[in-house]
Design a protein around this motif. Structure first.
Motif, PDB file in Angstrom:
ATOM      1  N   THR A   1      10.628  18.035   5.568  1.00 56.78           N
ATOM      2  CA  THR A   1      11.717  17.274   4.639  1.00 56.78           C
ATOM      3  C   THR A   1      12.713  16.643   5.821  1.00 56.78           C
ATOM      4  O   THR A   1      13.324  17.164   6.563  1.00 56.78           O
ATOM      5  N   THR A   2      12.836  15.328   5.467  1.00 57.65           N
ATOM      6  CA  THR A   2      14.282  14.698   5.948  1.00 57.65           C
ATOM      7  C   THR A   2      15.366  14.741   5.144  1.00 57.65           C
ATOM      8  O   THR A   2      15.232  14.185   3.741  1.00 57.65           O
ATOM      9  N   ILE A   3      16.419  15.238   5.483  1.00 58.99           N
ATOM     10  CA  ILE A   3      17.686  15.109   4.770  1.00 58.99           C
ATOM     11  C   ILE A   3      18.552  14.063   5.423  1.00 58.99           C
ATOM     12  O   ILE A   3      18.852  14.018   6.676  1.00 58.99           O
ATOM     13  N   LEU A   4      19.067  13.072   4.393  1.00 55.42           N
ATOM     14  CA  LEU A   4      19.998  11.951   4.821  1.00 55.42           C
ATOM     15  C   LEU A   4      21.094  11.954   3.932  1.00 55.42           C
ATOM     16  O   LEU A   4      21.257  12.472   2.636  1.00 55.42           O
ATOM     17  N   ALA A   5      22.493  11.694   4.759  1.00 54.98           N
ATOM     18  CA  ALA A   5      23.549  11.511   4.130  1.00 54.98           C
ATOM     19  C   ALA A   5      24.017   9.908   3.959  1.00 54.98           C
ATOM     20  O   ALA A   5      23.967   9.494   5.284  1.00 54.98           O
ATOM     21  N   PHE A   6      24.156   9.529   2.920  1.00 62.98           N
ATOM     22  CA  PHE A   6      24.488   8.136   2.726  1.00 62.98           C
ATOM     23  C   PHE A   6      25.899   7.908   2.533  1.00 62.98           C
ATOM     24  O   PHE A   6      26.670   8.588   1.513  1.00 62.98           O
TER      25      PHE A   6
ATOM     26  N   LYS B   1       0.738  -1.169  -0.189  1.00 61.66           N
ATOM     27  CA  LYS B   1      -0.139  -0.110   0.085  1.00 61.66           C
ATOM     28  C   LYS B   1       0.879   1.145   0.128  1.00 61.66           C
ATOM     29  O   LYS B   1       1.813   1.350   0.660  1.00 61.66           O
ATOM     30  N   VAL B   2       0.507   2.147  -0.939  1.00 57.56           N
ATOM     31  CA  VAL B   2       1.331   3.395  -0.804  1.00 57.56           C
ATOM     32  C   VAL B   2       0.727   4.329   0.069  1.00 57.56           C
ATOM     33  O   VAL B   2      -0.353   4.698   0.215  1.00 57.56           O
ATOM     34  N   HIS B   3       1.672   4.607   0.987  1.00 56.55           N
ATOM     35  CA  HIS B   3       1.500   5.718   2.112  1.00 56.55           C
ATOM     36  C   HIS B   3       1.575   7.027   1.812  1.00 56.55           C
ATOM     37  O   HIS B   3       0.915   8.032   2.242  1.00 56.55           O
ATOM     38  N   ARG B   4       2.619   7.404   1.242  1.00 56.07           N
ATOM     39  CA  ARG B   4       3.181   8.734   0.809  1.00 56.07           C
ATOM     40  C   ARG B   4       2.409   9.212  -0.280  1.00 56.07           C
ATOM     41  O   ARG B   4       2.488   8.138  -1.563  1.00 56.07           O
TER      42      ARG B   4
ATOM     43  N   SER C   1       7.498   9.614   5.718  1.00 57.84           N
ATOM     44  CA  SER C   1       7.721   8.305   4.806  1.00 57.84           C
ATOM     45  C   SER C   1       8.497   7.425   5.755  1.00 57.84           C
ATOM     46  O   SER C   1       9.172   7.436   6.442  1.00 57.84           O
ATOM     47  N   ARG C   2       7.782   6.222   5.537  1.00 59.05           N
ATOM     48  CA  ARG C   2       8.465   4.773   6.110  1.00 59.05           C
ATOM     49  C   ARG C   2       9.670   4.792   5.828  1.00 59.05           C
ATOM     50  O   ARG C   2      10.559   4.409   6.812  1.00 59.05           O
TER      51      ARG C   2
END
Lengths: 211, 211
Positions: B145-150, A6-9, B63-64
């Motif tokens: 907004t979540t900003i992540l650095a990978f 299921k799409v949540h966003r 977002s999950r």
């Protein structure tokens, strides 16, 4: 669709139209296939072809990915087409046009006569009309290839193809807004270095299109 | 490279050249990010930007995927450019030109002042020169907004860009062989339906290139 897909966003971008899913798959040359080893996910691009309600994947029998998939490892297959940039009037609303299909499940091994015809289907998908002039695959080549069929039953499809979604308060600005399409196309064919002189580029190549 | 990222299949296609890795990342609009939930892998396309020795990802705080990544979930990030079809003289040797980069690791959350500048870097990567005319992001937008650095430290890079690798015994055939390049390009910009009449397409868009 399941609880897992299921799409949540941005749920308005979810599509349940089988024709949309089919179209995404039909234009795919490559899928990203994710598996888990010791709790660590791996996501690897693999050439693919539509195959009824499944997707065909082929790879070397010696590949770890294909060994794990052959053993029924839970996998995720993702096909993504990036179709454009959405230039909104703010950074926050700027985004992309895309289509993505995510399928969860386990692959089945395609064997025997079905394997031979599945190999043909892969060749016909990636190199349409070319198989007629290629020699048949040898038994050794067929043995060295693993063909898998991945179910497209538990899927999630998302399509973003709309207008810039600006705040009302931004509409009055002097900033240009719109869509910048992204086109993926075949270029001009380049003969192999060891091509026998005088062999012309086959006419069928001119008919190939992506998307 | 680590034991986890060593290329086993077609090891001659592995690249250890940092310039090759950097080039793959610099041309990426999207990365596929894989995580694991209850033993099931999920691989999801996410907009990205190079960021020193890391890759920036941004998404909704709701977002999950971004919640799990923020919690340090082991992840795999894959960038793939499909650059052409390799038309060999047999189905078996037919293949593709591609570049792929796979990175394993866990993301770190980018916060505070670094977050604001990281958002700018993302905008500048995806929409070069455009930020100067956009209003600044609001606090609410930054919060959403979540900003992540990978990290791009544990990586595996594969490049396929060679000639058709035909069997000696196939070279004498009448079949044309070569490379069909795949080009990804921006098309002609399309104004938003609600664009104020008379606003011209900005000049900087004509300078944008993919790849």
């Amino acid at each position: 669709m399941s609880d897992r897909t299921k799409v949540h966003r941005s749920p308005h971008k979810e599509s349940f139209d089988p024709a949309v899913a089919r179209s995404i798959v039909e234009r795919a040359l490559v899928a990203h296939v994710a598996i888990v080893v010791d709790g660590q996910p791996y996501s690897i691009p693999v050439a693919c072809s539509p195959y009824g309600d499944e997707l065909l994947l082929h790879g070397s029998t010696a590949s770890r990915l294909f060994k794990l998939l052959s053993d029924g490892a839970p996998a995720c297959l993702t096909i993504t087409h990036v179709n454009g940039l959405v230039l909104a009037r703010s950074s926050f609303e700027s985004s992309m046009h895309y289509e993505s299909l995510m399928a969860l499940g386990s692959a089945r091994i395609v064997e025997g006569n079905e394997k031979v015809s599945a190999l043909d289907i892969l060749t016909d998908h990636l190199f349409p009309q070319r198989r007629g002039e290629l020699r048949a695959s040898t038994e050794k080549e067929i043995k060295a290839t693993t063909i898998l069929a991945f179910p497209l039953s538990e899927i999630s499809v998302k399509v973003s193809n709309g207008q810039p979604d600006d705040l009302e308060s931004d509409l009055d600005s002097d900033v240009w807004a719109g869509i910048l399409p992204i086109k993926t196309q075949y270029g001009v064919a380049i003969p192999a270095d060891n091509l026998r002189p005088g062999l012309p580029i086959p006419d069928y190549i001119a008919t190939w299109v992506i998307g």
